[in-house]
Design a protein around this motif. Structure first.
Motif, PDB file in Angstrom:
ATOM      1  N   GLY A  52       0.786  -1.229   0.000  1.00 35.20           N
ATOM      2  CA  GLY A  52       0.000   0.000   0.000  1.00 35.20           C
ATOM      3  C   GLY A  52       0.809   1.264   0.000  1.00 35.20           C
ATOM      4  O   GLY A  52       1.987   1.287   0.350  1.00 35.20           O
ATOM      5  N   LEU A  59      -6.319   8.744   1.906  1.00 36.02           N
ATOM      6  CA  LEU A  59      -6.858   7.488   1.371  1.00 36.02           C
ATOM      7  C   LEU A  59      -7.865   6.875   2.339  1.00 36.02           C
ATOM      8  O   LEU A  59      -7.533   6.522   3.462  1.00 36.02           O
ATOM      9  CB  LEU A  59      -5.725   6.506   1.083  1.00 36.02           C
ATOM     10  N   PRO A  90      -6.305   1.874   5.413  1.00 35.87           N
ATOM     11  CA  PRO A  90      -6.143   3.192   4.789  1.00 35.87           C
ATOM     12  C   PRO A  90      -6.044   4.311   5.834  1.00 35.87           C
ATOM     13  O   PRO A  90      -6.920   4.442   6.694  1.00 35.87           O
ATOM     14  CB  PRO A  90      -7.429   3.350   3.961  1.00 35.87           C
ATOM     15  N   LYS A  93      -9.124   6.683   6.395  1.00 35.39           N
ATOM     16  CA  LYS A  93     -10.432   6.097   6.725  1.00 35.39           C
ATOM     17  C   LYS A  93     -10.979   6.829   7.945  1.00 35.39           C
ATOM     18  O   LYS A  93     -10.301   6.954   8.958  1.00 35.39           O
ATOM     19  CB  LYS A  93     -10.268   4.600   7.001  1.00 35.39           C
TER      20      LYS A  93
END
Length: 194
Positions: A52, A59, A90, A93
């Motif tokens: 990632g 993100l 993420p 989030k």
């Protein structure tokens, strides 16, 4: 373009990138740094290696094709298809609380590093995080994280053994099966506590 099978660092510091769809045929997506405005990412069925993005603080979710045989997205969080490995949370989030799936056996030591909103993480009883890493990194948060763990679990034993080596601010809250989780120590400040 057609024929690309690997993307490595290609989107680093792309400040105008908001959404990224990895097309079918790409097998490998290596981490890239500093795409700070990236909000969502979609992986195709062909991706079988994924690391990632780093410092992609906006993100919010990673979506994955249901036909992908390696990875699965569970509410925007990347797990292995068998849900035994938590690969990527993420950082943008917006949830303040996250419950790691009970099936999880492994996750990288920096999976919650740089999260912007997360304040509470609940660990499953059976998870042995000693298998995950010697040192955990929980730095770069807007607020310190409360780790909710079961007393006498493998996770509890890990934190007792490595409490002085964990980097970042956190506190421990014990989960009880007969009453709500309670903070045992560190109620007034956010330091390493035990």
């Amino acid at each position: 373009p057609h024929g690309v099978i690997s993307i490595e660092g290609a989107f680093s510091y792309c400040q105008h990138l908001v959404e990224l769809d990895i097309p079918e045929g790409v097998k490998k997506v290596e981490c890239f740094t500093g795409a700070n405005n990236l909000k969502s990412m979609t992986l195709s069925a062909s991706v079988d290696v994924f690391h990632g993005p780093i410092e992609a603080n906006s993100l919010e979710s990673i979506n994955i094709s249901k036909n992908n045989k390696t990875y699965e997205s569970v509410d925007g969080v990347v797990y292995s298809k068998d849900r035994k490995t938590l690969f990527y949370y993420p950082p943008g989030k917006e949830d303040t609380e996250y419950r790691i799936l009970d099936s999880t056996e492994y996750m990288p030591n920096d999976v919650f590093e740089q999260t912007q909103y997360l304040s509470d993480v609940y660990f499953p009883f059976e998870m042995d995080i000693a298998r995950c890493a010697d040192v955990w990194f929980m730095e770069g948060h807007k607020c310190p994280i409360v780790l909710h763990i079961y007393k006498e679990s493998l996770t509890d034993k890990y934190f007792q053994n490595y409490k002085d080596e964990i980097q970042g601010e956190y506190r421990i809250s014990y989960i009880s099966t007969d009453k709500p989780a309670q903070v045992i120590e560190g109620e007034s400040d956010f330091r390493k506590t035990y």
